[in-house]
Design a protein around this motif. Structure first.
Motif, PDB file in Angstrom:
ATOM      1  N   LEU A 108     -10.362  -5.719  -2.607  1.00 43.69           N
ATOM      2  CA  LEU A 108      -9.611  -4.604  -2.047  1.00 43.69           C
ATOM      3  C   LEU A 108      -8.184  -4.668  -2.578  1.00 43.69           C
ATOM      4  O   LEU A 108      -7.724  -5.712  -3.042  1.00 43.69           O
ATOM      5  CB  LEU A 108      -9.587  -4.679  -0.520  1.00 43.69           C
ATOM      6  N   VAL A 109      -7.465  -3.566  -2.483  1.00 39.29           N
ATOM      7  CA  VAL A 109      -6.052  -3.600  -2.855  1.00 39.29           C
ATOM      8  C   VAL A 109      -5.316  -4.474  -1.854  1.00 39.29           C
ATOM      9  O   VAL A 109      -5.755  -4.640  -0.702  1.00 39.29           O
ATOM     10  CB  VAL A 109      -5.441  -2.186  -2.890  1.00 39.29           C
ATOM     11  N   PRO A 110      -4.186  -5.078  -2.238  1.00 43.71           N
ATOM     12  CA  PRO A 110      -3.491  -6.040  -1.366  1.00 43.71           C
ATOM     13  C   PRO A 110      -3.160  -5.507   0.026  1.00 43.71           C
ATOM     14  O   PRO A 110      -3.295  -6.229   1.017  1.00 43.71           O
ATOM     15  CB  PRO A 110      -2.222  -6.368  -2.154  1.00 43.71           C
ATOM     16  N   GLU A 111      -2.727  -4.233   0.120  1.00 44.04           N
ATOM     17  CA  GLU A 111      -2.351  -3.699   1.429  1.00 44.04           C
ATOM     18  C   GLU A 111      -3.542  -3.655   2.378  1.00 44.04           C
ATOM     19  O   GLU A 111      -3.444  -4.045   3.545  1.00 44.04           O
ATOM     20  CB  GLU A 111      -1.755  -2.286   1.288  1.00 44.04           C
ATOM     21  N   ARG A 123      -5.788   3.932 -10.083  1.00 36.24           N
ATOM     22  CA  ARG A 123      -5.152   3.198  -8.983  1.00 36.24           C
ATOM     23  C   ARG A 123      -5.357   3.923  -7.652  1.00 36.24           C
ATOM     24  O   ARG A 123      -5.619   3.308  -6.621  1.00 36.24           O
ATOM     25  CB  ARG A 123      -3.653   3.047  -9.258  1.00 36.24           C
ATOM     26  N   GLU A 124      -5.213   5.254  -7.703  1.00 35.05           N
ATOM     27  CA  GLU A 124      -5.325   6.023  -6.472  1.00 35.05           C
ATOM     28  C   GLU A 124      -6.733   5.960  -5.894  1.00 35.05           C
ATOM     29  O   GLU A 124      -6.915   5.851  -4.674  1.00 35.05           O
ATOM     30  CB  GLU A 124      -4.918   7.475  -6.740  1.00 35.05           C
ATOM     31  N   LYS A 183      -8.854   3.545  -6.262  1.00 31.79           N
ATOM     32  CA  LYS A 183      -9.027   2.194  -5.730  1.00 31.79           C
ATOM     33  C   LYS A 183      -8.370   2.066  -4.355  1.00 31.79           C
ATOM     34  O   LYS A 183      -8.919   1.433  -3.435  1.00 31.79           O
ATOM     35  CB  LYS A 183      -8.421   1.183  -6.699  1.00 31.79           C
ATOM     36  N   LEU A 184      -7.208   2.664  -4.196  1.00 29.21           N
ATOM     37  CA  LEU A 184      -6.526   2.642  -2.909  1.00 29.21           C
ATOM     38  C   LEU A 184      -7.339   3.357  -1.837  1.00 29.21           C
ATOM     39  O   LEU A 184      -7.535   2.839  -0.731  1.00 29.21           O
ATOM     40  CB  LEU A 184      -5.153   3.299  -3.044  1.00 29.21           C
ATOM     41  N   SER A 231     -10.447   1.278  -0.995  1.00 35.41           N
ATOM     42  CA  SER A 231     -10.135   0.041  -0.285  1.00 35.41           C
ATOM     43  C   SER A 231      -9.862   0.299   1.190  1.00 35.41           C
ATOM     44  O   SER A 231     -10.371  -0.415   2.067  1.00 35.41           O
ATOM     45  CB  SER A 231      -8.919  -0.644  -0.926  1.00 35.41           C
ATOM     46  N   TRP A 232      -9.040   1.302   1.483  1.00 34.11           N
ATOM     47  CA  TRP A 232      -8.728   1.599   2.875  1.00 34.11           C
ATOM     48  C   TRP A 232      -9.963   2.079   3.624  1.00 34.11           C
ATOM     49  O   TRP A 232     -10.191   1.699   4.784  1.00 34.11           O
ATOM     50  CB  TRP A 232      -7.610   2.638   2.962  1.00 34.11           C
ATOM     51  N   TRP A 245       0.834   5.510  -0.208  1.00 35.62           N
ATOM     52  CA  TRP A 245      -0.404   4.989   0.360  1.00 35.62           C
ATOM     53  C   TRP A 245      -0.180   3.869   1.374  1.00 35.62           C
ATOM     54  O   TRP A 245      -0.833   3.815   2.407  1.00 35.62           O
ATOM     55  CB  TRP A 245      -1.333   4.467  -0.748  1.00 35.62           C
TER      56      TRP A 245
END
Length: 347
Positions: free
Chosen positions: A9-12, A284-285, A287-288, A291-292, A340
Motif C-alpha cells: 500500500l502507499v505509505p499513508e 501514482r493516483e 495506486k493511492l 490503497s485507501w 490525497w
C-alpha cells in the motif's frame, strides 16, 4: 498475524492501517508458494499481486482467512465460488484505475493519430515523418461501456470527436447513451463508421474469440484500435489478418496475455501491433485510490463495530457505482495528487 501484505500500500494508507491492525509486509512471498502457505495459515486478511492465484487449495491452507484483496481488477486469478463457500470476502479496487485507464486510451489514440511524433523525436527529417491526423472531426467507436468509457467519452467530446458506441450488455434505448453523448449503433455499423475504436468491454467467458474474422471484416480500412480489455476477446488469426491486409492500420493493447503474441503465434512479429504491460493503471493516483480503498475494506472486515463507530472517512467507494456524482467536491478523482493524504482523514 492479522494482515499480510504481498502487494504494498502507499505509505499513508499503510500507516493508517497499522494504527488499527497488526500488518506484516512480505513481498518476497509472492514468488515462494511454500512459504506463502505457511504465512497465510494464521492470516485474517491478505493483499495479493495479480500473479498469485487464490484457489481452493490456497484456501485450504488459510483456515482463518476472512478477506482477499487486490489492487487491480482481474477475473481469472481468484476462485470466487470457493471464496464464497468459505465466506472469504474478495475485494478489488474496481474504480481506482478508471481515470488512469481512460487517460491511457486517450494517449493511445493521440499517439496512433500522430505516429510521426515518434519519428520526429528520433531525429528524422520532416520529409521522413508520417503525416498525422487530428482527433477533432473524426469518429471514434466506444466498444463497451465499462466504467472507463464513462470517463473517456467526455474527454473525447471535448476534443471535437464524434462518438458512436456498442455494448452487447446495454440496450440501444438505455439513457446512458444520451448521458454520455454517444450514438448507439450495431457492432457492424460501429466498425464500418469509426476511424478509431476504443475497446473496454467487460470480459466474460462467452466473449472469448468474439472479435473474429466475421466481425473484423466490417472494419473501415485503415482503422486504429486501442484497448484495455482482455486480449482473449480477439481471435488471434483474425486480428493478425486484419493488421496485415489494411483493415487495421495499428493496434495498441494494454495488459495482453503473455502468450497473446508470443513466438509461434499468428501475431508474433507483426510491427503494427503494440502491446504494453498493464500501463493504463500504472499511475501514482491510481495506486493511492486503490490503497485507501483496500485499507478501509480490510478495517471494516476485521473490526466491523469499530469501523462503524469511527468518523466517516473518504475511501473512494462511491466510485464503485456507475452513477457516482460528477460534482467535484464529491469526486475524489477530481482532486489533485497532493490532496490525497489530507483527503483520507476528511470527515
Amino acid at each position: 498475524m492479522e494482515v499480510l501484505l504481498i502487494d504494498p500500500l502507499v505509505p499513508e494508507a499503510l500507516q493508517w492501517l497499522q494504527e488499527r491492525h497488526e500488518v506484516t509486509f512480505r513481498p518476497e512471498l509472492g514468488d515462494d508458494p511454500i512459504e506463502l502457505r505457511k504465512a497465510t495459515y494464521k492470516t485474517r486478511a491478505i493483499v495479493l499481486p495479480p500473479h498469485v492465484i487464490v484457489s481452493q487449495e490456497f484456501l485450504d491452507f488459510s483456515p482463518k482467512l476472512e478477506l482477499v484483496a487486490r489492487m487491480q481488477i482481474s477475473s481469472d486469478n481468484t476462485d470466487l465460488d470457493a471464496c464464497a463457500k468459505r465466506n472469504v470476502r474478495v475485494v478489488q479496487a474496481r474504480s481506482a484505475t478508471v481515470r488512469s485507464n481512460a487517460e491511457y486510451l486517450l494517449y493511445g489514440l493521440l499517439m496512433l493519430y500522430r505516429r510521426g511524433m515518434v519519428s520526429a523525436l528520433l531525429g528524422r527529417k520532416i520529409s521522413q515523418v508520417r503525416m498525422g491526423r487530428e482527433l477533432c472531426g473524426s469518429t471514434v467507436g466506444l466498444l463497451g461501456l465499462a466504467p472507463v468509457a464513462h470517463t473517456l467519452a467526455p474527454m473525447l467530446k471535448g476534443l471535437g470527436v464524434r462518438l458512436v458506441g456498442y455494448d452487447p450488455a446495454v440496450h440501444h434505448a438505455a439513457p446512458i447513451w444520451d448521458k454520455l453523448g454517444v450514438e448507439p449503433v450495431s457492432l457492424h455499423e460501429l466498425l464500418g463508421r469509426s476511424d478509431a475504436v476504443s475497446l473496454q468491454v467487460v470480459y466474460a467467458s462467452r466473449f472469448k474469440g468474439w472479435l473474429n474474422e466475421r466481425v473484423l471484416n466490417h472494419c473501415k480500412p485503415g482503422q486504429l484500435w486501442v484497448g484495455v480489455s482482455r486480449s482473449s476477446l480477439f481471435e488471434p488469426e483474425a486480428l493478425a489478418l486484419a493488421l496485415t491486409d489494411g483493415r487495421i492500420d495499428a493496434c495498441l493493447l494494454d495488459g495482453a496475455s503473455p502468450t497473446f503474441a508470443a513466438e509461434g503465434t499468428p501475431l508474433y512479429g507483426i510491427p503494427n501491433l503494440h502491446l504494453t504491460p498493464r500501463l493504463g493503471s500504472h499511475t501514482r493516483e491510481a495506486k493511492l485510490r486503490a490503497s485507501w480503498y483496500v485499507a478501509h475494506r480490510i478495517h471494516e472486515t476485521l473490526s466491523p463495530m469499530t469501523a462503524q463507530a469511527e468518523a466517516k472517512v473518504s475511501d473512494f467507494s462511491v466510485l464503485d457505482s456507475l452513477e457516482y456524482s460528477t460534482d467535484q467536491e464529491d469526486d475524489p478523482q477530481a482532486l489533485t495528487a497532493s490532496q490525497w493524504g489530507a483527503l483520507s482523514m476528511r470527515r
